[in-house]
Structure formats: C-alpha cells, structure tokens
Design a protein around this motif. Structure first.
Motif, PDB file in Angstrom:
ATOM      1  N   ARG A   2       0.783  -1.214   0.000  1.00  0.00           N
ATOM      2  CA  ARG A   2       0.000   0.000   0.000  1.00  0.00           C
ATOM      3  C   ARG A   2       0.819   1.269   0.000  1.00  0.00           C
ATOM      4  O   ARG A   2       2.022   1.273   0.050  1.00  0.00           O
ATOM      5  CB  ARG A   2      -0.849  -0.034   1.241  1.00  0.00           C
ATOM      6  CG  ARG A   2      -0.041   0.356   2.423  1.00  0.00           C
ATOM      7  CD  ARG A   2      -0.778   1.258   3.262  1.00  0.00           C
ATOM      8  NE  ARG A   2      -0.001   2.246   3.865  1.00  0.00           N
ATOM      9  CZ  ARG A   2      -0.333   3.495   3.832  1.00  0.00           C
ATOM     10  NH1 ARG A   2      -1.332   3.894   3.188  1.00  0.00           N
ATOM     11  NH2 ARG A   2       0.348   4.388   4.448  1.00  0.00           N
ATOM     12  N   ARG A   3       0.119   2.301  -0.018  1.00  0.00           N
ATOM     13  CA  ARG A   3       0.650   3.617   0.223  1.00  0.00           C
ATOM     14  C   ARG A   3       0.678   3.873   1.730  1.00  0.00           C
ATOM     15  O   ARG A   3       0.008   3.204   2.496  1.00  0.00           O
ATOM     16  CB  ARG A   3      -0.249   4.619  -0.456  1.00  0.00           C
ATOM     17  CG  ARG A   3      -1.668   4.606   0.081  1.00  0.00           C
ATOM     18  CD  ARG A   3      -2.015   5.732   0.949  1.00  0.00           C
ATOM     19  NE  ARG A   3      -1.957   5.477   2.307  1.00  0.00           N
ATOM     20  CZ  ARG A   3      -1.886   6.408   3.214  1.00  0.00           C
ATOM     21  NH1 ARG A   3      -1.818   7.648   2.894  1.00  0.00           N
ATOM     22  NH2 ARG A   3      -1.869   6.158   4.443  1.00  0.00           N
ATOM     23  N   ASP A  59      -6.015   1.394   0.571  1.00  0.00           N
ATOM     24  CA  ASP A  59      -5.234   0.411  -0.179  1.00  0.00           C
ATOM     25  C   ASP A  59      -6.180  -0.535  -0.910  1.00  0.00           C
ATOM     26  O   ASP A  59      -7.375  -0.622  -0.595  1.00  0.00           O
ATOM     27  CB  ASP A  59      -4.323  -0.386   0.755  1.00  0.00           C
ATOM     28  CG  ASP A  59      -3.192  -1.098   0.014  1.00  0.00           C
ATOM     29  OD1 ASP A  59      -2.929  -0.756  -1.158  1.00  0.00           O
ATOM     30  OD2 ASP A  59      -2.558  -1.992   0.608  1.00  0.00           O
ATOM     31  N   ASP A 241       7.767   1.217  -4.970  1.00  0.00           N
ATOM     32  CA  ASP A 241       7.225   0.177  -5.847  1.00  0.00           C
ATOM     33  C   ASP A 241       8.192  -0.989  -5.941  1.00  0.00           C
ATOM     34  O   ASP A 241       9.215  -1.048  -5.250  1.00  0.00           O
ATOM     35  CB  ASP A 241       6.838   0.755  -7.212  1.00  0.00           C
ATOM     36  CG  ASP A 241       8.038   1.194  -8.053  1.00  0.00           C
ATOM     37  OD1 ASP A 241       9.205   0.953  -7.662  1.00  0.00           O
ATOM     38  OD2 ASP A 241       7.810   1.796  -9.118  1.00  0.00           O
ATOM     39  N   SER A 289       1.765   2.774  -7.589  1.00  0.00           N
ATOM     40  CA  SER A 289       1.334   1.425  -7.944  1.00  0.00           C
ATOM     41  C   SER A 289       2.541   0.483  -7.965  1.00  0.00           C
ATOM     42  O   SER A 289       3.675   0.916  -8.154  1.00  0.00           O
ATOM     43  CB  SER A 289       0.637   1.441  -9.305  1.00  0.00           C
ATOM     44  OG  SER A 289       1.517   1.926 -10.306  1.00  0.00           O
ATOM     45  N   THR A 292       3.400  -0.138 -12.356  1.00  0.00           N
ATOM     46  CA  THR A 292       3.045   0.698 -13.509  1.00  0.00           C
ATOM     47  C   THR A 292       3.427   2.163 -13.360  1.00  0.00           C
ATOM     48  O   THR A 292       3.080   2.977 -14.199  1.00  0.00           O
ATOM     49  CB  THR A 292       1.529   0.605 -13.793  1.00  0.00           C
ATOM     50  OG1 THR A 292       0.804   1.016 -12.621  1.00  0.00           O
ATOM     51  CG2 THR A 292       1.127  -0.810 -14.163  1.00  0.00           C
ATOM     52  N   VAL A 338      -3.487   3.436  -4.914  1.00  0.00           N
ATOM     53  CA  VAL A 338      -3.479   3.258  -6.361  1.00  0.00           C
ATOM     54  C   VAL A 338      -3.054   1.829  -6.687  1.00  0.00           C
ATOM     55  O   VAL A 338      -2.231   1.234  -5.984  1.00  0.00           O
ATOM     56  CB  VAL A 338      -2.548   4.288  -7.042  1.00  0.00           C
ATOM     57  CG1 VAL A 338      -1.108   4.150  -6.557  1.00  0.00           C
ATOM     58  CG2 VAL A 338      -2.630   4.200  -8.555  1.00  0.00           C
ATOM     59  N   SER A 339      -3.634   1.270  -7.737  1.00  0.00           N
ATOM     60  CA  SER A 339      -3.327  -0.100  -8.128  1.00  0.00           C
ATOM     61  C   SER A 339      -2.784  -0.143  -9.548  1.00  0.00           C
ATOM     62  O   SER A 339      -2.917   0.814 -10.316  1.00  0.00           O
ATOM     63  CB  SER A 339      -4.587  -0.969  -8.040  1.00  0.00           C
ATOM     64  OG  SER A 339      -5.457  -0.700  -9.130  1.00  0.00           O
ATOM     65  N   ASP A 340      -2.213  -1.296  -9.923  1.00  0.00           N
ATOM     66  CA  ASP A 340      -1.759  -1.498 -11.291  1.00  0.00           C
ATOM     67  C   ASP A 340      -2.909  -1.514 -12.279  1.00  0.00           C
ATOM     68  O   ASP A 340      -2.708  -1.370 -13.482  1.00  0.00           O
ATOM     69  CB  ASP A 340      -0.989  -2.823 -11.396  1.00  0.00           C
ATOM     70  CG  ASP A 340       0.424  -2.727 -10.855  1.00  0.00           C
ATOM     71  OD1 ASP A 340       0.919  -1.603 -10.645  1.00  0.00           O
ATOM     72  OD2 ASP A 340       1.036  -3.794 -10.631  1.00  0.00           O
ATOM     73  N   ASP A 342      -5.136   0.691 -12.617  1.00  0.00           N
ATOM     74  CA  ASP A 342      -5.568   2.057 -12.891  1.00  0.00           C
ATOM     75  C   ASP A 342      -6.755   2.467 -12.027  1.00  0.00           C
ATOM     76  O   ASP A 342      -7.611   3.232 -12.445  1.00  0.00           O
ATOM     77  CB  ASP A 342      -5.899   2.237 -14.379  1.00  0.00           C
ATOM     78  CG  ASP A 342      -5.863   3.702 -14.827  1.00  0.00           C
ATOM     79  OD1 ASP A 342      -5.292   4.532 -14.094  1.00  0.00           O
ATOM     80  OD2 ASP A 342      -6.415   4.002 -15.903  1.00  0.00           O
TER      81      ASP A 342
END
Length: 372
Positions: A2-3, A59, A241, A289, A292, A338-340, A342
């Motif tokens: 996560r962030r 997350d 990342d 992410s 990405t 944010v995730s891979d 989008d």
C-alpha cells in the motif's frame, strides 16, 4: 501492499465526479468505464480539513477488495459493500492501512486497551494485536509474503510475521548522533523497507543544534540500512514500488507547504520534484502502484489562503501531474491508494457536504490539466 500517509499529511483532502467538477473523461472502451465509484459507508461522514479523515480508501487488495476507514472505524469493501473489521469494543476507532494480495490487512485501533497495531485476515472472527506495535499514527504496510512493517512502541522500526515481532530495524550506521526512526512507511515484495529518520541533537561542546530528516532504506537483500539523500527540507517518504522507486514529499512548513518528490531507481541521488497542479501551490505524493509507475496524492493550499479546496491528483509515469475530477463542485478530494489496474482510492465530499469513500476507475482517463 500500500501507500502510506504521514502524520504531517494526515489532514484530509477529497475527490470528485466528472459532472459538476471538471472536464469529461476520455472515451471509454468495453473493458474500462471511467467513473467515480462511491462506496458504502457507515457512521460519521463529516469533513474537517485539519482533522483525521472519517472516510476513505487506503489500499487495494485482490478481486475488488479495498480497505480503509469509515465512520472512524476500520473497514474493508468488497465491491461497493462496506464491512466492519470485528472489534471487541463497539466504541473503538481506527483504520485499516494496508492489505496484501491474500487479504491480510494491517491497521490501527484505539480502544480501552490503548493504541494498537493489528492484523486481520478476511473472514476471521477477531483482529490480532501485534506485540510492541505502535498504533498512534497511520504508518504501516504489509507485503504479499505477510511481513508487516511499522514503528514499534518501544522506539525502533520493526517487522512482524504471523503475529510476532521477528526483527528490529536499526538506525543506519552513518546517521549522526541523536538520530531515531520516526516512521516506517512501506515494504515491497522484494523485502525492501522504507522509512524516515529524524535527527535532533545539541552538540555539547558548541551548543550547535543538529536537526533534519532523512529517508531510510533497509534493503531486502540483507544489506546494511542506508540513509538516502534528503529533499531540500524535511523528507516525508510515503511509498515504494517493486523497482525501488520511492515517492513522497518535501515539507518546508508550516502547515501545508508541501512539494512532490520522487527518488528514481537505483536510488542514490537526491531525487527530483515533478511539480504539482497549476491550480494549487502545494502537493503531496502518497502512493505508487506496484509496477506501472502511477502515483497519486493531493494538491493543497495553505489553510489561511484557501483559494480552492484540496484536490486529488495523479501522475502517470514520467508525465505531468494532473487533477482527478471532484465528486461535487467545490468539494475537497484526496487520493491515498493506487493499483496497477488504474484504480485510485481516496475520499471525496459530495454535493451535500458529506465525506464519501471513493474509487476512480480507469483513473488516467479521467485525469486532466486544471488549466485546460
């Protein structure tokens, strides 16, 4: 994974819809429908810019799982349905900070026992409190191997596995006197751990005061902990990342005078700032992410000079920083996950002034330049 959101960046910022707030999203395709998805919520939906947020996505996990806070309670979502993390004390508050690909969550809870760091597995009957876990802020992470990282209550950074503390994270050998670990914010699947060290020391012989912050990296290959080159002022590193790219912000203070910052791999230099939104003087990066290079955060004004409300932002790769549309005209917004795929998670104020947990789907297609 996560962030992270730092204590200095814990004040709220929220996001919005393409209707009353910004340019229409780009054309969609069959697999992608750009929209702002409002999630189910419980309890308090108030928004106070200078207070911890009552609602928000922090997350993403697998198969539509998201985690965060709702009504100041730790929760998770499957699709848009909100679920409470089971707590013994119905008056307890807290939030889920991170989740891995197998549904293992890490969060903090504030109850009659105290301020505790916990893990929770989807479907379990109760949380597991982590021994010596520091539950006073919202800085922690978990990777897909199940390693949890955060500050320990006794002081150092630490790593937990299967509910037990398995390692303490040392201050780098080249840190100056009076340096301590003040945050542990991220871990990737290579085992690289990210945090922050703060020096506060008065030289006895001269009375000189040594102070400042440095990003810290504990390499996953077992190498020695190392200080990274700081930003120009105070370095608040937030996430990393799988390539080792680090994002965060420079805080020149006071209040919200933040500037986005990126340390590109291999990390060895002082990093650079890609700037923020043309509409706001300050901005943070809160999450990146896994693979990405999609980074999200929040654009801000100083509280005494609030020309515009805070606004969620996005940066795709090495491109410019863009705005994400608001949920309602004049409604503040924040992006914290944010995730891979989008997807961007955060919170947004709606037309009734209520704070809602939200997800921007196909977020890069919705992002726009505020000056266009």
């Amino acid at each position: 994974m996560r962030r992270s959101m730092s204590a200095a960046g814990a004040a709220i910022v929220l996001a919005g819809l393409v209707t009353a707030a910004g340019p229409a999203a780009a054309a969609t395709d069959a697999k992608c429908a750009p929209k702002i998805q409002v999630l189910g919520s419980i309890g308090d939906e108030s928004y106070h810019r200078d207070m911890p947020q009552s609602q928000g996505v922090y997350d993403f996990g697998a198969d539509g799982l998201a985690v965060g806070v709702s009504g100041y309670k730790p929760v998770y979502w499957t699709g848009t349905t909100v679920h409470r993390v089971p707590l013994a004390d119905p008056n307890a508050s807290g939030q889920v900070i991170a989740v891995n690909a197998h549904g293992l969550m890490v969060g903090v809870v504030h109850d009659s026992v105290g301020h505790s760091l916990f893990t929770y597995q989807v479907g379990a009957a109760a949380i597991t409190r982590l021994p010596d876990g520091y539950g006073h802020d919202i800085e922690a992470d978990v990777n897909d191997a199940g390693y949890v990282v955060s500050r320990s209550d006794s002081g150092p950074g630490a790593v937990w596995k299967d509910g037990q503390k398995v390692r303490e994270l040392p201050v780098p050998a080249d840190a100056g006197p009076g340096t301590r670990i003040t945050m542990v914010t991220g871990i990737n699947n290579h085992g690289d751990i990210l945090g922050m060290a703060t020096q506060d020391y008065e030289v006895p012989e001269t009375g000189a005061h040594l102070e400042g912050t440095h990003p810290v990296l504990w390499p996953g290959d077992g190498g020695a902990a190392r200080l990274l080159d700081p930003t120009m002022n105070d370095s608040y590193v937030q996430d990393l990342d799988e390539s080792g790219r680090i994002v965060g912000y420079d805080w020149s203070g006071p209040w919200y005078e933040y500037r986005t910052w990126v340390w590109e791999p291999p990390v060895g230099g002082p990093g650079t700032s890609p700037g923020g939104l043309s509409s706001h003087p300050y901005a943070t990066f809160e999450a990146i992410s896994p693979t990405t290079n999609l980074t999200v955060g929040t654009a801000k004004f100083h509280p005494d000079e609030m020309t515009l409300p805070d606004q969620a932002l996005l940066r795709a790769g090495s491109g410019p920083v863009k705005a994400l549309p608001r949920l309602a005209a004049g409604g503040a917004s924040t992006a914290d996950a944010v995730s891979d795929a989008d997807r961007v998670g955060g919170a947004a104020v709606n037309a009734k002034g209520k704070l809602k947990p939200v997800i921007w789907t196909c977020a890069t297609e919705q992002a726009y330049n505020p000056g266009s």
